[in-house]
Write a protein that holds these residues in place. Structure first.
Motif, PDB file in Angstrom:
ATOM      1  N   ARG A  85       0.847  -1.199   0.000  1.00 61.34           N
ATOM      2  CA  ARG A  85       0.000   0.000   0.000  1.00 61.34           C
ATOM      3  C   ARG A  85       0.874   1.238   0.000  1.00 61.34           C
ATOM      4  NH1 ARG A  85      -3.734  -1.962   4.644  1.00 61.34           N
ATOM      5  NH2 ARG A  85      -5.283  -3.101   3.475  1.00 61.34           N
ATOM      6  N   ARG A  86       0.435   2.244  -0.727  1.00 58.92           N
ATOM      7  CA  ARG A  86       1.088   3.549  -0.663  1.00 58.92           C
ATOM      8  C   ARG A  86       0.697   4.207   0.653  1.00 58.92           C
ATOM      9  NH1 ARG A  86       5.309   3.895  -3.847  1.00 58.92           N
ATOM     10  NH2 ARG A  86       4.866   2.775  -5.756  1.00 58.92           N
ATOM     11  N   ARG A  87       1.674   4.809   1.304  1.00 60.13           N
ATOM     12  CA  ARG A  87       1.418   5.479   2.582  1.00 60.13           C
ATOM     13  C   ARG A  87       0.599   6.748   2.333  1.00 60.13           C
ATOM     14  NH1 ARG A  87       6.496   5.950   6.415  1.00 60.13           N
ATOM     15  NH2 ARG A  87       6.193   3.693   6.342  1.00 60.13           N
ATOM     16  N   ALA A  88      -0.477   6.921   3.070  1.00 56.65           N
ATOM     17  CA  ALA A  88      -1.368   8.074   2.873  1.00 56.65           C
ATOM     18  C   ALA A  88      -0.630   9.395   3.078  1.00 56.65           C
ATOM     19  CB  ALA A  88      -2.566   7.985   3.815  1.00 56.65           C
ATOM     20  N   ASP A  90       2.530   9.993   2.678  1.00 62.58           N
ATOM     21  CA  ASP A  90       3.591  10.184   1.690  1.00 62.58           C
ATOM     22  C   ASP A  90       3.493   9.067   0.662  1.00 62.58           C
ATOM     23  OD1 ASP A  90       5.898  10.494   0.194  1.00 62.58           O
ATOM     24  OD2 ASP A  90       7.243  10.621   1.916  1.00 62.58           O
ATOM     25  N   GLU A  91       2.863   9.356  -0.455  1.00 63.62           N
ATOM     26  CA  GLU A  91       2.591   8.329  -1.451  1.00 63.62           C
ATOM     27  C   GLU A  91       3.838   7.767  -2.118  1.00 63.62           C
ATOM     28  OE1 GLU A  91      -0.526   9.110  -4.168  1.00 63.62           O
ATOM     29  OE2 GLU A  91      -1.992   9.455  -2.576  1.00 63.62           O
ATOM     30  N   ARG A  92       4.992   8.368  -1.858  1.00 59.99           N
ATOM     31  CA  ARG A  92       6.239   7.813  -2.392  1.00 59.99           C
ATOM     32  C   ARG A  92       6.662   6.567  -1.625  1.00 59.99           C
ATOM     33  NH1 ARG A  92       9.751  12.989  -1.522  1.00 59.99           N
ATOM     34  NH2 ARG A  92       8.508  12.786   0.335  1.00 59.99           N
TER      35      ARG A  92
END
Length: 146
Positions: A85-88, A90-92
């Motif tokens: 999952r992408r971190r909410a 920090d989507e990087r």
């Protein structure tokens, strides 16, 4: 320096590489019923200790490059054992989380250390001494007996 110093059998690096290859082959039949390869087992061990972890944290924990870890993570995800999952905030950042199936697999894996020690004929204290003797080559990392 004598002539034997350059013999292959005298080299520490050769002994360690050969031992590592042999250890992985000892794990293979023990991990097979769990549907895990040795690299997947290492990822699961790290996640059972702490999850979620970002891909870069997990790579640092396992002392590998994130790019080399990605295919293993993708296979574990395809097996339904982890979710990426992408971190909410920090989507990087790509977080790796255990699924219910991945958490449940831990119970089935509890017997792996005993089976490995039985196969190599070592007890817990022997494994700890051997592991601790390898610490100078582990980049300062401390590990636990398995």
């Amino acid at each position: 320096m004598d002539e034997d110093a350059l013999k292959l059998e005298s080299q520490l690096c050769f002994a360690i590489v050969t031992a590592a290859r042999n250890v992985v082959s000892i794990y293979r039949p023990v991990l097979e019923p769990l549907g895990l390869t040795h690299p997947q087992y290492l990822v699961m061990l790290a996640l059972w200790e702490r999850a979620p972890q970002s891909l870069s944290e997990l790579a640092a924990t396992l002392a590998v490059e994130p790019a080399s870890l990605s295919p293993t993570i993708k296979r574990l995800e395809a097996q339904g054992r982890v979710i990426r999952r992408r971190r909410a905030a920090d989507e990087r950042v790509l977080d790796i989380e255990l699924t219910d199936e991945g958490r449940a697999l831990r119970e089935r894996a509890l017997d792996v250390p005993r089976q490995i020690m039985e196969r190599v004929g070592l007890g817990v204290a022997d494994v700890e001494r051997l592991r601790d003797g390898l610490q100078p080559f582990a980049g300062g990392r401390t590990t636990r007996a398995d």
